[in-house]
Design an enzyme around this catalytic site. Structure first.
Site, PDB file in Angstrom:
ATOM      1  N   ALA A   1       0.872  -1.167  -0.121  1.00  0.00           N
ATOM      2  CA  ALA A   1       0.100   0.213   0.066  1.00  0.00           C
ATOM      3  C   ALA A   1       0.836   1.210  -0.057  1.00  0.00           C
ATOM      4  CB  ALA A   1      -0.888  -0.116   1.403  1.00  0.00           C
TER       5      ALA A   1
ATOM      6  N   GLY B   1       0.472  -5.059   0.984  1.00  0.00           N
ATOM      7  CA  GLY B   1      -0.577  -5.116   0.212  1.00  0.00           C
ATOM      8  C   GLY B   1      -0.277  -5.629  -1.066  1.00  0.00           C
TER       9      GLY B   1
ATOM     10  N   GLU C   1      -0.624  -9.323  -0.519  1.00  0.00           N
ATOM     11  CA  GLU C   1      -2.217  -9.602  -0.326  1.00  0.00           C
ATOM     12  C   GLU C   1      -2.858  -9.457  -1.582  1.00  0.00           C
ATOM     13  OE1 GLU C   1      -2.149  -6.472   2.409  1.00  0.00           O
ATOM     14  OE2 GLU C   1      -2.653  -7.835   4.225  1.00  0.00           O
TER      15      GLU C   1
ATOM     16  N   GLU D   1       5.186  -5.073   6.981  1.00  0.00           N
ATOM     17  CA  GLU D   1       4.192  -3.879   7.456  1.00  0.00           C
ATOM     18  C   GLU D   1       5.061  -3.811   9.014  1.00  0.00           C
ATOM     19  OE1 GLU D   1       2.929  -6.415   5.975  1.00  0.00           O
ATOM     20  OE2 GLU D   1       1.098  -5.705   4.734  1.00  0.00           O
TER      21      GLU D   1
HETATM   22  N1  CO8 Z   1       4.569   3.180  -0.784  1.00  0.00           N
HETATM   23  C1  CO8 Z   1       5.009   4.320  -1.164  1.00  0.00           C
HETATM   24  N2  CO8 Z   1       6.206   4.418  -1.969  1.00  0.00           N
HETATM   25  C2  CO8 Z   1       7.044   3.377  -2.253  1.00  0.00           C
HETATM   26  C3  CO8 Z   1       6.595   2.309  -1.507  1.00  0.00           C
HETATM   27  C4  CO8 Z   1       5.353   2.054  -1.050  1.00  0.00           C
HETATM   28  N3  CO8 Z   1       4.809   0.939  -0.388  1.00  0.00           N
HETATM   29  N4  CO8 Z   1       7.485   1.088  -1.696  1.00  0.00           N
HETATM   30  C5  CO8 Z   1       8.484   1.875  -2.578  1.00  0.00           C
HETATM   31  N5  CO8 Z   1       8.250   3.260  -2.601  1.00  0.00           N
HETATM   32  C6  CO8 Z   1       8.859   4.204  -3.474  1.00  0.00           C
HETATM   33  C7  CO8 Z   1      10.159   4.694  -2.703  1.00  0.00           C
HETATM   34  O1  CO8 Z   1       9.717   5.559  -1.590  1.00  0.00           O
HETATM   35  C8  CO8 Z   1      11.050   5.194  -3.712  1.00  0.00           C
HETATM   36  O2  CO8 Z   1      10.621   6.519  -4.300  1.00  0.00           O
HETATM   37  P1  CO8 Z   1      11.469   7.674  -4.408  1.00  0.00           P
HETATM   38  O3  CO8 Z   1      12.405   7.277  -5.517  1.00  0.00           O
HETATM   39  O4  CO8 Z   1      10.780   8.829  -4.749  1.00  0.00           O
HETATM   40  O5  CO8 Z   1      12.378   7.838  -3.154  1.00  0.00           O
HETATM   41  C9  CO8 Z   1      10.928   4.267  -4.930  1.00  0.00           C
HETATM   42  O6  CO8 Z   1       9.456   3.507  -4.508  1.00  0.00           O
HETATM   43  C10 CO8 Z   1      11.641   3.239  -4.993  1.00  0.00           C
HETATM   44  O7  CO8 Z   1      11.903   2.435  -3.857  1.00  0.00           O
HETATM   45  P2  CO8 Z   1      13.304   2.348  -3.065  1.00  0.00           P
HETATM   46  O8  CO8 Z   1      14.376   3.528  -3.546  1.00  0.00           O
HETATM   47  O9  CO8 Z   1      13.147   2.387  -1.717  1.00  0.00           O
HETATM   48  O10 CO8 Z   1      13.871   1.053  -3.710  1.00  0.00           O
HETATM   49  P3  CO8 Z   1      15.225  -0.126  -3.162  1.00  0.00           P
HETATM   50  O11 CO8 Z   1      15.072  -1.090  -4.268  1.00  0.00           O
HETATM   51  O12 CO8 Z   1      16.104   0.380  -2.534  1.00  0.00           O
HETATM   52  O13 CO8 Z   1      13.771  -0.782  -2.093  1.00  0.00           O
HETATM   53  C11 CO8 Z   1      12.041  -2.093  -1.211  1.00  0.00           C
HETATM   54  C12 CO8 Z   1      12.688  -1.391  -2.642  1.00  0.00           C
HETATM   55  C13 CO8 Z   1      12.538  -3.027  -0.357  1.00  0.00           C
HETATM   56  C14 CO8 Z   1      10.565  -2.500  -1.900  1.00  0.00           C
HETATM   57  C15 CO8 Z   1      11.840  -0.481  -0.363  1.00  0.00           C
HETATM   58  O14 CO8 Z   1      11.189   0.355  -1.300  1.00  0.00           O
HETATM   59  C16 CO8 Z   1      10.505  -0.767   0.613  1.00  0.00           C
HETATM   60  O15 CO8 Z   1      10.884  -1.381   1.586  1.00  0.00           O
HETATM   61  N6  CO8 Z   1       9.242  -0.281   0.365  1.00  0.00           N
HETATM   62  C17 CO8 Z   1       8.323  -0.422   1.181  1.00  0.00           C
HETATM   63  C18 CO8 Z   1       7.696  -1.989   1.340  1.00  0.00           C
HETATM   64  C19 CO8 Z   1       6.671  -2.138   2.459  1.00  0.00           C
HETATM   65  O16 CO8 Z   1       6.755  -1.635   3.690  1.00  0.00           O
HETATM   66  N7  CO8 Z   1       5.434  -2.363   2.145  1.00  0.00           N
HETATM   67  C20 CO8 Z   1       4.343  -2.419   3.008  1.00  0.00           C
HETATM   68  C21 CO8 Z   1       3.551  -1.279   3.001  1.00  0.00           C
HETATM   69  S1  CO8 Z   1       2.068  -1.249   4.281  1.00  0.00           S
HETATM   70  C22 CO8 Z   1       0.935  -2.017   3.482  1.00  0.00           C
HETATM   71  O17 CO8 Z   1       1.045  -2.670   2.311  1.00  0.00           O
HETATM   72  C23 CO8 Z   1      -0.316  -2.440   4.247  1.00  0.00           C
HETATM   73  C24 CO8 Z   1      -1.421  -3.028   3.369  1.00  0.00           C
HETATM   74  C25 CO8 Z   1      -2.738  -3.111   4.136  1.00  0.00           C
HETATM   75  C26 CO8 Z   1      -3.997  -2.407   3.550  1.00  0.00           C
HETATM   76  C27 CO8 Z   1      -3.812  -1.780   2.352  1.00  0.00           C
HETATM   77  C28 CO8 Z   1      -5.158  -0.991   2.178  1.00  0.00           C
HETATM   78  C29 CO8 Z   1      -5.399   0.260   3.015  1.00  0.00           C
END
Ligand code: CO8
Length: 266
Positions: free
Chosen positions: A74, A117, A120, A140
């Site tokens: 998400a 998400g 999911e 998460e």
């Molecule tokens: N949300 C928003 N932006 C994101 C997300 C995300 N989940 N994941 C990555 N991005 C963005 C980064 O902020 C980055 O943006 P920018 O270039 O502007 O800085 C861009 O994508 C590229 O990401 P990274 O530079 O971080 O790339 P890396 O290769 O270094 O890392 C990862 C990749 C490991 C995937 C890392 O981006 C990461 O850890 N992402 C978050 C993963 C996460 O925590 N996911 C869970 C989110 S919470 C959730 O899903 C709850 C769901 C429940 C219900 C949904 C309905 C409400």
């Protein structure tokens, strides 16, 4: 392939849709944020899934992300400063419920990150074709929350308590081969072929009887929600129902006559 017009309500096209004969293809389209799932994207996705579900020409749906990410979860930026009341009244999960009700089989073409998400959403699909590069998890816990779109329930049903607890409480990612061994994905394929293989499998399925496909999907999903006795009764009723279709007659006659069947979805 034929491009489908997808301009539901937002300015941006957050998903792309096209058709390839009887296969409807949807691609998540927020590459800059690794296909983070914001409410607008989920609304467009639900609308497209419903449109393909209504379209008699479509028999199977392929849902894909990009090579780098199926979906990294998400949209954290969108949620970061929201209050509990805002999250509650927004009722974001309504779109997830709409996608869950898709009757036609969905083949997920998964490459790269399938997190939170994203994992999911992958678990809402029926057959998961994963690239060997797939990284799958529910991280998460690292950002102070827990799965909210079915992760604790569907992951546990898919892989059992031990692996689900490990993945959800540590936030670690499963590799594609670990996910395959755990029963979370259907097949793992070389990274160059993940999409073409998902499409090929979708076409293979689309050559079967459309009603049988839908009822078989419904029956398998029922297994997660009933006792064995109730599930067996349910399955039996759907099995009987198929004898009211022309496809059952055609399929069985074709077998007896040693020729390929010509299913019509009737
Ligand atoms: N949300 C928003 N932006 C994101 C997300 C995300 N989940 N994941 C990555 N991005 C963005 C980064 O902020 C980055 O943006 P920018 O270039 O502007 O800085 C861009 O994508 C590229 O990401 P990274 O530079 O971080 O790339 P890396 O290769 O270094 O890392 C990862 C990749 C490991 C995937 C890392 O981006 C990461 O850890 N992402 C978050 C993963 C996460 O925590 N996911 C869970 C989110 S919470 C959730 O899903 C709850 C769901 C429940 C219900 C949904 C309905 C409400």
């Amino acid at each position: 392939m034929t491009t489908v017009e997808t301009k539901p309500m937002a300015d941006e096209q957050l998903i792309l849709a096209e058709t390839d004969g009887p296969v409807g293809i949807v691609r998540l389209n927020r590459p800059k944020v690794l296909n983070a799932l914001n409410p607008e994207l989920m609304t467009q996705l639900a609308e497209q899934m419903e449109a393909f579900d209504r379209d008699d020409a479509i028999i199977v749906i392929v849902l894909a992300g990009s090579e780098r990410a199926w979906a990294a979860g998400a949209d954290i930026g969108d949620m970061a400063e929201r209050t509990m009341l805002e999250m509650y009244t927004r009722d974001q999960f309504a779109t997830w419920d709409r996608i869950r009700r898709t009757k036609k089989p969905i083949v997920a073409a998964v490459s790269g990150f399938a997190l939170g998400g994203g994992c999911e959403l992958m678990m809402l699909c029926d057959v998961v074709i994963a690239s060997e590069t797939a990284k799958i998890g529910q991280p998460e816990i690292n950002i102070g929350v827990m799965p909210g779109a079915g992760g604790t329930q569907r992951l546990t049903r898919a892989v059992g308590k031990a692996t689900a607890m490990d993945v959800i409480l540590t936030g670690r990612f499963l590799s594609a081969t670990e996910a395959l061994a755990a029963g979370l994905v259907s097949r793992v394929v070389p990274k160059e072929h993940y999409f073409t293989e998902a499409l090929r499998i979708a076409h293979e399925m689309a050559a079967k009887g459309p009603i049988a496909l839908r009822l078989a999907k419904e029956s398998v999903l029922k297994a997660a929600e009933t006792t064995l006795t109730e599930g067996l009764e349910y399955e039996r009723k759907l099995f009987y129902m198929l004898f009211a279709t022309e496809d059952q007659k055609e399929g069985m006659r074709a077998f007896v006559e040693k020729r390929p069947p010509r299913f019509t979805g009737k």
